[in-house]
Design an enzyme around this catalytic site. Structure first.
Site, mmCIF file in Angstrom:
data_model
loop_
_atom_site.group_PDB
_atom_site.id
_atom_site.type_symbol
_atom_site.label_atom_id
_atom_site.label_comp_id
_atom_site.label_asym_id
_atom_site.label_seq_id
_atom_site.Cartn_x
_atom_site.Cartn_y
_atom_site.Cartn_z
ATOM 1 N N VAL A 152 43.523 75.781 4.748
ATOM 2 C CA VAL A 152 43.561 77.187 4.331
ATOM 3 C C VAL A 152 44.655 77.922 5.088
ATOM 4 C CG1 VAL A 152 42.253 79.331 4.163
ATOM 5 C CG2 VAL A 152 41.121 77.144 3.714
ATOM 6 N N TYR A 153 44.749 77.668 6.386
ATOM 7 C CA TYR A 153 45.769 78.332 7.207
ATOM 8 C C TYR A 153 47.170 78.000 6.700
ATOM 9 C CZ TYR A 153 48.386 79.822 11.324
ATOM 10 O OH TYR A 153 49.282 80.438 12.164
ATOM 11 N N VAL A 154 47.441 76.715 6.481
ATOM 12 C CA VAL A 154 48.751 76.304 5.980
ATOM 13 C C VAL A 154 49.023 76.945 4.620
ATOM 14 C CG1 VAL A 154 50.096 74.333 5.120
ATOM 15 C CG2 VAL A 154 48.877 74.160 7.294
#
Length: 262
Positions: A152-154
Protein backbone atom coordinates in the site's frame (compact mmCIF):
# COMPACT_ATOMS: atom_id res chain seq x y z
CA UNK A 1 7.58 38.43 1.39
CA UNK A 2 6.79 35.01 -0.07
CA UNK A 3 4.76 32.42 1.82
CA UNK A 4 5.31 28.66 2.03
CA UNK A 5 3.14 25.99 3.64
CA UNK A 6 4.92 22.84 4.82
CA UNK A 7 3.11 19.78 6.18
CA UNK A 8 4.84 17.27 8.43
CA UNK A 9 7.02 20.16 9.60
CA UNK A 10 7.66 19.01 13.16
CA UNK A 11 10.60 16.76 12.24
CA UNK A 12 12.75 15.31 9.48
CA UNK A 13 12.42 16.53 5.91
CA UNK A 14 9.54 18.89 6.72
CA UNK A 15 11.51 20.62 9.49
CA UNK A 16 14.55 20.89 7.20
CA UNK A 17 12.35 22.45 4.50
CA UNK A 18 10.95 24.98 6.99
CA UNK A 19 14.39 25.97 8.23
CA UNK A 20 15.82 26.33 4.72
CA UNK A 21 12.87 28.31 3.43
CA UNK A 22 12.96 30.62 6.45
CA UNK A 23 16.67 31.23 5.85
CA UNK A 24 15.74 32.26 2.29
CA UNK A 25 13.19 34.75 3.64
CA UNK A 26 9.92 32.85 3.27
CA UNK A 27 7.17 33.39 5.80
CA UNK A 28 5.79 30.02 6.82
CA UNK A 29 2.70 28.05 7.70
CA UNK A 30 3.96 24.90 9.45
CA UNK A 31 1.57 21.98 9.86
CA UNK A 32 1.87 18.89 12.02
CA UNK A 33 0.33 16.92 14.85
CA UNK A 34 2.83 17.85 17.58
CA UNK A 35 2.09 21.39 18.69
CA UNK A 36 5.06 21.59 21.05
CA UNK A 37 7.52 20.79 18.29
CA UNK A 38 5.89 23.21 15.87
CA UNK A 39 6.04 25.99 18.45
CA UNK A 40 9.70 25.24 19.13
CA UNK A 41 10.38 25.38 15.40
CA UNK A 42 8.58 28.71 15.10
CA UNK A 43 10.55 30.12 18.04
CA UNK A 44 13.80 29.10 16.36
CA UNK A 45 12.94 31.12 13.24
CA UNK A 46 12.50 34.69 14.54
CA UNK A 47 13.45 36.40 11.28
CA UNK A 48 10.22 35.37 9.53
CA UNK A 49 6.53 35.08 10.41
CA UNK A 50 5.59 31.51 11.27
CA UNK A 51 1.99 30.38 11.71
CA UNK A 52 1.63 27.11 13.63
CA UNK A 53 -1.25 24.84 12.57
CA UNK A 54 -1.91 21.65 14.49
CA UNK A 55 -3.76 19.23 12.24
CA UNK A 56 -3.93 15.49 11.67
CA UNK A 57 -3.95 14.89 7.92
CA UNK A 58 -5.19 11.36 8.48
CA UNK A 59 -8.59 12.89 9.21
CA UNK A 60 -11.07 14.73 7.03
CA UNK A 61 -11.26 17.59 9.51
CA UNK A 62 -7.50 18.01 9.52
CA UNK A 63 -7.32 18.12 5.75
CA UNK A 64 -10.22 20.60 5.61
CA UNK A 65 -8.49 23.00 7.99
CA UNK A 66 -5.25 23.03 6.03
CA UNK A 67 -7.03 23.12 2.66
CA UNK A 68 -8.86 26.23 3.83
CA UNK A 69 -5.54 27.90 4.51
CA UNK A 70 -4.10 26.77 1.17
CA UNK A 71 -7.12 28.16 -0.65
CA UNK A 72 -7.17 31.56 1.05
CA UNK A 73 -3.55 32.46 1.76
CA UNK A 74 -1.26 33.67 -1.09
CA UNK A 75 1.02 30.65 -1.13
CA UNK A 76 4.09 30.69 -3.34
CA UNK A 77 5.13 27.19 -2.30
CA UNK A 78 3.25 24.16 -0.97
CA UNK A 79 5.30 21.25 0.37
CA UNK A 80 3.16 18.15 0.97
CA UNK A 81 5.56 16.24 3.19
CA UNK A 82 3.42 14.61 5.90
CA UNK A 83 3.99 10.89 5.99
CA UNK A 84 3.16 7.58 7.62
CA UNK A 85 4.41 4.12 6.67
CA UNK A 86 2.79 1.04 8.26
CA UNK A 87 5.08 -1.59 6.75
CA UNK A 88 3.52 -5.03 7.13
CA UNK A 89 2.18 -7.87 4.94
CA UNK A 90 -0.84 -6.75 2.93
CA UNK A 91 -3.13 -9.45 4.32
CA UNK A 92 -2.27 -8.39 7.87
CA UNK A 93 -2.54 -4.62 7.40
CA UNK A 94 -5.43 -3.41 9.58
CA UNK A 95 -8.09 -1.58 7.63
CA UNK A 96 -7.71 1.53 9.78
CA UNK A 97 -3.96 1.65 9.08
CA UNK A 98 -4.53 1.22 5.34
CA UNK A 99 -7.10 4.01 5.44
CA UNK A 100 -4.72 6.28 7.38
CA UNK A 101 -1.91 5.64 4.92
CA UNK A 102 -4.09 6.40 1.90
CA UNK A 103 -5.49 9.54 3.53
CA UNK A 104 -2.11 10.98 4.51
CA UNK A 105 -0.18 10.08 1.34
CA UNK A 106 -2.86 10.38 -1.37
CA UNK A 107 -5.99 12.22 -0.23
CA UNK A 108 -4.27 15.00 1.71
CA UNK A 109 -1.69 15.97 -0.95
CA UNK A 110 -4.36 15.83 -3.64
CA UNK A 111 -6.84 18.03 -1.79
CA UNK A 112 -4.24 20.49 -0.50
CA UNK A 113 -2.80 20.89 -3.99
CA UNK A 114 -6.31 21.30 -5.39
CA UNK A 115 -6.95 24.05 -2.84
CA UNK A 116 -3.72 25.92 -3.58
CA UNK A 117 -3.52 25.71 -7.37
CA UNK A 118 -6.38 28.07 -8.37
CA UNK A 119 -4.88 30.96 -6.41
CA UNK A 120 -1.43 30.21 -7.77
CA UNK A 121 -2.79 30.23 -11.32
CA UNK A 122 -4.55 33.53 -10.67
CA UNK A 123 -1.31 35.04 -9.37
CA UNK A 124 0.67 33.52 -12.24
CA UNK A 125 3.22 31.76 -10.06
CA UNK A 126 3.54 28.94 -7.57
CA UNK A 127 5.26 25.67 -6.80
CA UNK A 128 3.83 22.38 -5.53
CA UNK A 129 6.23 19.80 -4.07
CA UNK A 130 4.85 16.40 -3.07
CA UNK A 131 7.24 14.20 -1.13
CA UNK A 132 7.25 10.55 -2.21
CA UNK A 133 10.32 8.27 -2.28
CA UNK A 134 12.40 5.98 -4.44
CA UNK A 135 10.22 3.09 -3.31
CA UNK A 136 7.78 4.41 -5.90
CA UNK A 137 9.98 2.62 -8.47
CA UNK A 138 10.31 -0.62 -6.48
CA UNK A 139 7.11 -2.30 -7.68
CA UNK A 140 8.92 -4.96 -9.76
CA UNK A 141 11.19 -5.91 -6.82
CA UNK A 142 11.04 -9.49 -5.46
CA UNK A 143 8.45 -9.99 -2.75
CA UNK A 144 10.98 -10.86 -0.04
CA UNK A 145 10.74 -8.74 3.14
CA UNK A 146 10.85 -5.88 3.63
CA UNK A 147 10.05 -4.97 -0.01
CA UNK A 148 7.11 -7.36 0.01
CA UNK A 149 5.60 -5.84 3.14
CA UNK A 150 4.74 -2.35 1.93
CA UNK A 151 2.39 -2.77 -1.03
CA UNK A 152 0.00 0.00 0.00
CA UNK A 153 2.82 2.39 0.89
CA UNK A 154 4.62 1.80 -2.41
CA UNK A 155 1.33 2.25 -4.26
CA UNK A 156 0.75 5.64 -2.69
CA UNK A 157 4.22 6.81 -3.70
CA UNK A 158 3.75 5.63 -7.29
CA UNK A 159 0.44 7.51 -7.38
CA UNK A 160 2.25 10.65 -6.19
CA UNK A 161 4.82 10.38 -8.97
CA UNK A 162 2.21 9.91 -11.70
CA UNK A 163 0.05 12.74 -10.38
CA UNK A 164 2.97 15.19 -10.28
CA UNK A 165 3.98 14.32 -13.84
CA UNK A 166 0.45 14.72 -15.15
CA UNK A 167 -0.22 17.89 -13.15
CA UNK A 168 3.03 19.44 -14.34
CA UNK A 169 1.95 18.99 -17.95
CA UNK A 170 -1.54 20.30 -17.22
CA UNK A 171 -0.14 23.45 -15.60
CA UNK A 172 2.27 24.21 -18.43
CA UNK A 173 2.15 27.90 -19.30
CA UNK A 174 0.40 28.99 -16.09
CA UNK A 175 3.52 29.89 -14.14
CA UNK A 176 2.73 27.12 -11.65
CA UNK A 177 4.90 24.00 -11.47
CA UNK A 178 4.42 20.61 -9.81
CA UNK A 179 7.26 18.41 -8.60
CA UNK A 180 7.64 15.12 -6.74
CA UNK A 181 10.59 14.55 -4.43
CA UNK A 182 11.87 10.96 -4.28
CA UNK A 183 14.59 10.44 -1.70
CA UNK A 184 15.90 7.05 -0.67
CA UNK A 185 16.49 6.20 2.99
CA UNK A 186 16.76 9.40 5.00
CA UNK A 187 18.28 9.85 8.46
CA UNK A 188 15.10 10.89 10.28
CA UNK A 189 12.87 9.33 12.93
CA UNK A 190 10.39 8.18 10.25
CA UNK A 191 11.44 4.52 10.38
CA UNK A 192 12.01 4.52 14.14
CA UNK A 193 8.30 5.24 14.59
CA UNK A 194 7.70 1.95 12.75
CA UNK A 195 10.05 0.14 15.11
CA UNK A 196 12.71 -0.20 12.41
CA UNK A 197 16.39 0.41 13.18
CA UNK A 198 18.07 1.49 9.94
CA UNK A 199 20.98 3.24 11.61
CA UNK A 200 23.46 0.74 10.14
CA UNK A 201 22.42 1.57 6.57
CA UNK A 202 23.84 4.47 4.55
CA UNK A 203 21.29 7.28 4.79
CA UNK A 204 21.00 10.76 3.31
CA UNK A 205 20.53 13.69 5.66
CA UNK A 206 17.25 15.59 5.57
CA UNK A 207 19.21 18.74 4.81
CA UNK A 208 20.75 17.15 1.70
CA UNK A 209 17.29 16.01 0.59
CA UNK A 210 16.08 19.61 0.77
CA UNK A 211 19.19 20.83 -1.05
CA UNK A 212 18.38 18.37 -3.83
CA UNK A 213 14.74 19.41 -3.88
CA UNK A 214 15.47 23.11 -4.26
CA UNK A 215 18.15 22.45 -6.88
CA UNK A 216 15.79 20.14 -8.78
CA UNK A 217 13.10 22.83 -8.81
CA UNK A 218 15.62 25.32 -10.18
CA UNK A 219 16.64 22.79 -12.85
CA UNK A 220 13.02 22.32 -13.88
CA UNK A 221 12.89 18.64 -12.93
CA UNK A 222 9.46 17.19 -12.31
CA UNK A 223 10.73 14.03 -10.60
CA UNK A 224 13.53 15.00 -8.24
CA UNK A 225 15.64 12.07 -7.01
CA UNK A 226 18.44 13.43 -4.79
CA UNK A 227 20.27 10.10 -4.56
CA UNK A 228 20.21 9.12 -8.25
CA UNK A 229 23.50 10.28 -9.72
CA UNK A 230 22.74 9.27 -13.32
CA UNK A 231 19.65 11.25 -14.32
CA UNK A 232 19.55 9.31 -17.59
CA UNK A 233 18.28 6.30 -15.63
CA UNK A 234 15.11 8.18 -14.78
CA UNK A 235 14.83 9.48 -18.33
CA UNK A 236 14.87 5.89 -19.59
CA UNK A 237 12.19 4.83 -17.10
CA UNK A 238 9.88 7.60 -18.24
CA UNK A 239 10.68 7.02 -21.92
CA UNK A 240 9.71 3.36 -21.45
CA UNK A 241 6.46 4.43 -19.80
CA UNK A 242 5.60 6.61 -22.78
CA UNK A 243 6.66 3.92 -25.25
CA UNK A 244 4.28 1.40 -23.66
CA UNK A 245 1.50 3.99 -23.51
CA UNK A 246 2.03 5.05 -27.11
CA UNK A 247 2.22 1.54 -28.54
CA UNK A 248 -1.09 0.20 -27.34
CA UNK A 249 -3.57 -1.10 -29.90
CA UNK A 250 -7.30 -1.83 -30.05
CA UNK A 251 -6.31 -5.32 -31.24
CA UNK A 252 -5.76 -8.02 -28.63
CA UNK A 253 -2.04 -8.70 -28.21
CA UNK A 254 -0.84 -11.97 -29.75
CA UNK A 255 0.44 -13.34 -26.44
CA UNK A 256 -3.13 -13.29 -25.15
CA UNK A 257 -4.92 -14.13 -28.42
CA UNK A 258 -2.83 -17.19 -29.24
CA UNK A 259 -3.08 -18.93 -25.90
CA UNK A 260 -5.14 -22.17 -25.75
CA UNK A 261 -8.68 -21.56 -24.60
CA UNK A 262 -10.22 -23.64 -21.89
Amino acid sequence: MSLALVTGASSGIGKAFAERLAAAGHDLVVVGRRTDRLKALAASLPAVAVDVVTADLATGDGVAVVAGIAATRPLDLLVNNAGVAHYMPFAELPVEKARELMHVKVTAPTLLSRAAVPGMIERGAGTIVNVAGMLAFSGPAPAAPPAGQRAVYVGTLACTVAMAQTLRAELDGTGVTAHVLCPGIVATEFHEVQGMDLSALPRMSADDVVTGALAGIALGETVIAPGVHDAALLDRVFAADLAAFGNQSPQLAARYRDRPRG
